[in-house]
Design a protein around this motif. Structure first.
Motif, PDB file in Angstrom:
ATOM      1  N   MET A   1       0.837  -1.181   0.000  1.00 22.51           N
ATOM      2  CA  MET A   1       0.000   0.000   0.000  1.00 22.51           C
ATOM      3  C   MET A   1       0.877   1.238   0.000  1.00 22.51           C
ATOM      4  SD  MET A   1      -2.808   1.080   2.823  1.00 22.51           S
ATOM      5  CE  MET A   1      -2.157   2.448   3.751  1.00 22.51           C
ATOM      6  N   THR A   2       0.523   2.223  -0.758  1.00 24.56           N
ATOM      7  CA  THR A   2       1.250   3.480  -0.778  1.00 24.56           C
ATOM      8  C   THR A   2       0.434   4.527  -0.052  1.00 24.56           C
ATOM      9  OG1 THR A   2       2.240   2.909  -2.877  1.00 24.56           O
ATOM     10  CG2 THR A   2       2.275   5.220  -2.261  1.00 24.56           C
ATOM     11  N   CYS A   3       1.030   5.175   0.946  1.00 21.41           N
ATOM     12  CA  CYS A   3       0.309   6.173   1.730  1.00 21.41           C
ATOM     13  C   CYS A   3       0.419   7.560   1.111  1.00 21.41           C
ATOM     14  CB  CYS A   3       0.842   6.221   3.154  1.00 21.41           C
ATOM     15  SG  CYS A   3       0.447   4.755   4.098  1.00 21.41           S
ATOM     16  N   GLU A   4       1.626   7.940   0.709  1.00 25.79           N
ATOM     17  CA  GLU A   4       1.878   9.249   0.134  1.00 25.79           C
ATOM     18  C   GLU A   4       1.286  10.369   0.975  1.00 25.79           C
ATOM     19  OE1 GLU A   4       0.477   9.023  -3.864  1.00 25.79           O
ATOM     20  OE2 GLU A   4       2.045   7.640  -4.455  1.00 25.79           O
ATOM     21  N   LEU A   5       1.432  10.272   2.281  1.00 20.73           N
ATOM     22  CA  LEU A   5       0.981  11.321   3.187  1.00 20.73           C
ATOM     23  C   LEU A   5       2.179  12.172   3.606  1.00 20.73           C
ATOM     24  CD1 LEU A   5      -1.377   9.354   5.593  1.00 20.73           C
ATOM     25  CD2 LEU A   5      -2.045  11.002   3.861  1.00 20.73           C
ATOM     26  N   PRO A   6       1.976  13.472   3.763  1.00 18.23           N
ATOM     27  CA  PRO A   6       3.071  14.294   4.264  1.00 18.23           C
ATOM     28  C   PRO A   6       3.242  14.040   5.764  1.00 18.23           C
ATOM     29  CG  PRO A   6       1.153  15.641   3.779  1.00 18.23           C
ATOM     30  CD  PRO A   6       0.809  14.233   3.426  1.00 18.23           C
ATOM     31  N   ILE A   7       4.302  13.347   6.118  1.00 19.09           N
ATOM     32  CA  ILE A   7       4.540  12.941   7.507  1.00 19.09           C
ATOM     33  C   ILE A   7       5.530  13.907   8.153  1.00 19.09           C
ATOM     34  CG2 ILE A   7       5.348  11.093   9.026  1.00 19.09           C
ATOM     35  CD1 ILE A   7       2.918  10.325   7.358  1.00 19.09           C
ATOM     36  N   TRP A   8       5.184  14.408   9.322  1.00 23.53           N
ATOM     37  CA  TRP A   8       6.073  15.272  10.068  1.00 23.53           C
ATOM     38  C   TRP A   8       6.645  14.486  11.228  1.00 23.53           C
ATOM     39  CZ3 TRP A   8       8.795  19.500   9.909  1.00 23.53           C
ATOM     40  CH2 TRP A   8       9.267  20.070  11.080  1.00 23.53           C
ATOM     41  N   ARG A   9       7.951  14.407  11.275  1.00 18.86           N
ATOM     42  CA  ARG A   9       8.637  13.765  12.386  1.00 18.86           C
ATOM     43  C   ARG A   9       9.613  14.793  12.945  1.00 18.86           C
ATOM     44  NH1 ARG A   9       6.479   8.969  12.242  1.00 18.86           N
ATOM     45  NH2 ARG A   9       6.399   7.735  10.367  1.00 18.86           N
ATOM     46  N   PRO A  10       9.374  15.281  14.166  1.00 21.59           N
ATOM     47  CA  PRO A  10      10.200  16.351  14.727  1.00 21.59           C
ATOM     48  C   PRO A  10      11.691  16.055  14.741  1.00 21.59           C
ATOM     49  CG  PRO A  10       8.300  15.933  16.104  1.00 21.59           C
ATOM     50  CD  PRO A  10       8.331  14.857  15.053  1.00 21.59           C
ATOM     51  N   LYS A  11      12.082  14.777  14.750  1.00 23.13           N
ATOM     52  CA  LYS A  11      13.500  14.435  14.790  1.00 23.13           C
ATOM     53  C   LYS A  11      14.189  14.717  13.459  1.00 23.13           C
ATOM     54  CE  LYS A  11      12.506  10.832  18.102  1.00 23.13           C
ATOM     55  NZ  LYS A  11      12.269   9.424  18.287  1.00 23.13           N
ATOM     56  N   GLU A  12      13.390  14.818  12.378  1.00 24.17           N
ATOM     57  CA  GLU A  12      13.963  15.081  11.056  1.00 24.17           C
ATOM     58  C   GLU A  12      14.167  16.575  10.865  1.00 24.17           C
ATOM     59  OE1 GLU A  12      11.353  13.491   8.134  1.00 24.17           O
ATOM     60  OE2 GLU A  12      11.681  11.432   8.755  1.00 24.17           O
ATOM     61  N   GLU A  13      15.038  16.923   9.942  1.00 21.49           N
ATOM     62  CA  GLU A  13      15.258  18.325   9.643  1.00 21.49           C
ATOM     63  C   GLU A  13      14.086  18.928   8.898  1.00 21.49           C
ATOM     64  OE1 GLU A  13      18.985  19.150   7.819  1.00 21.49           O
ATOM     65  OE2 GLU A  13      20.083  17.928   9.239  1.00 21.49           O
ATOM     66  N   SER A  14      13.394  18.132   8.096  1.00 18.47           N
ATOM     67  CA  SER A  14      12.247  18.642   7.352  1.00 18.47           C
ATOM     68  C   SER A  14      11.225  17.533   7.160  1.00 18.47           C
ATOM     69  CB  SER A  14      12.699  19.174   5.989  1.00 18.47           C
ATOM     70  OG  SER A  14      13.231  18.133   5.213  1.00 18.47           O
ATOM     71  N   TRP A  23       3.079   2.545   9.488  1.00 17.51           N
ATOM     72  CA  TRP A  23       1.816   2.380  10.191  1.00 17.51           C
ATOM     73  C   TRP A  23       0.673   2.212   9.196  1.00 17.51           C
ATOM     74  CZ3 TRP A  23      -0.835   6.658   8.548  1.00 17.51           C
ATOM     75  CH2 TRP A  23      -0.055   7.719   8.124  1.00 17.51           C
ATOM     76  N   LYS A  24       0.959   1.538   8.087  1.00 21.90           N
ATOM     77  CA  LYS A  24       0.016   1.382   6.971  1.00 21.90           C
ATOM     78  C   LYS A  24      -1.434   1.324   7.463  1.00 21.90           C
ATOM     79  CE  LYS A  24       3.418  -0.932   4.203  1.00 21.90           C
ATOM     80  NZ  LYS A  24       3.842  -2.141   3.559  1.00 21.90           N
ATOM     81  N   ASP A  25      -2.219   2.264   6.995  1.00 21.39           N
ATOM     82  CA  ASP A  25      -3.589   2.345   7.459  1.00 21.39           C
ATOM     83  C   ASP A  25      -4.403   3.139   6.450  1.00 21.39           C
ATOM     84  OD1 ASP A  25      -5.965   2.723   8.843  1.00 21.39           O
ATOM     85  OD2 ASP A  25      -4.974   3.219  10.720  1.00 21.39           O
ATOM     86  N   ALA A  26      -5.289   2.452   5.729  1.00 24.36           N
ATOM     87  CA  ALA A  26      -6.131   3.120   4.736  1.00 24.36           C
ATOM     88  C   ALA A  26      -7.038   4.141   5.407  1.00 24.36           C
ATOM     89  CB  ALA A  26      -6.961   2.094   3.971  1.00 24.36           C
ATOM     90  N   ALA A  27      -7.417   3.876   6.657  1.00 23.96           N
ATOM     91  CA  ALA A  27      -8.266   4.816   7.382  1.00 23.96           C
ATOM     92  C   ALA A  27      -7.533   6.134   7.618  1.00 23.96           C
ATOM     93  CB  ALA A  27      -8.710   4.216   8.709  1.00 23.96           C
ATOM     94  N   ALA A  28      -6.197   6.075   7.795  1.00 23.91           N
ATOM     95  CA  ALA A  28      -5.413   7.296   7.995  1.00 23.91           C
ATOM     96  C   ALA A  28      -5.467   8.170   6.752  1.00 23.91           C
ATOM     97  CB  ALA A  28      -3.969   6.961   8.343  1.00 23.91           C
ATOM     98  N   ARG A  29      -5.369   7.551   5.585  1.00 22.92           N
ATOM     99  CA  ARG A  29      -5.432   8.317   4.336  1.00 22.92           C
ATOM    100  C   ARG A  29      -6.799   8.983   4.178  1.00 22.92           C
ATOM    101  NH1 ARG A  29      -2.190  10.804   0.629  1.00 22.92           N
ATOM    102  NH2 ARG A  29      -3.803  12.073  -0.262  1.00 22.92           N
TER     103      ARG A  29
END
Length: 161
Positions: A1-14, A23-29
């Motif tokens: 499954m491809t989520c293609e959601l913009p994920i924000w992780r504070p530990k990353e620079e961007s 966390w593959k979840d069609a309901a999240a999309r």
């Protein structure tokens, strides 16, 4: 499954767009597609931005009280997902819960879909949750997965992999 959601992780620079969500979840999309339309960026002045979302009849925005009080001397600018800009005035503030409601000027109720609240007593500790907003004032709406650790606290899903 491809989520293609913009994920924000504070530990990353961007923030990044994830092609393979751990966390593959069609309901999240589906939730992101519906809810992100109601999330706004708030320009409080002095180059500072925050997030909020439409509530009530759709001509009000809920945000944090510290956001509203930081801009108490200036009207706030609310920027909807479609890029339209509106002026908002503080309607009410509850500093104890760090919540504020802004009244958006010149916006007809029903223009944007307000979010509906879920009764807190129906939420279970450990339940999967998602936070949406504009981290660092970015123009896109980002989603960050987590789990309800206790009332008032969120822990990242990364700790549950």
């Amino acid at each position: 499954m491809t989520c293609e959601l913009p994920i924000w992780r504070p530990k990353e620079e961007s923030p990044s767009i994830e092609d393979n969500c751990s966390w593959k979840d069609a309901a999240a999309r589906k939730m992101y597609d519906e809810v992100s339309k109601s999330v706004v960026r708030i320009n409080v002045g002095w180059g500072k931005n925050a997030s909020g979302f439409f509530v009530g009849t759709g001509d009000e925005v809920m945000t944090n009280a510290h956001v509203a009080t930081a801009a108490a001397r200036d009207p706030l600018e609310v920027i909807a997902k479609d890029g339209k800009k509106y002026t908002a005035l503080i309607e009410s503030i509850d500093t104890a819960s760090d919540l504020a409601v802004l009244k958006v000027q010149g916006l007809n109720p029903g223009t944007y879909k307000p979010l509906q609240f879920r009764p807190s007593q129906s939420m279970q500790i450990g339940e999967k949750i998602f936070m949406l907003g504009h981290p660092g004032g970015r123009s896109d709406v980002y989603i960050s997965p987590g789990r309800l650790e206790e009332r008032g606290t969120v822990q990242s899903l990364e700790d549950y992999d």
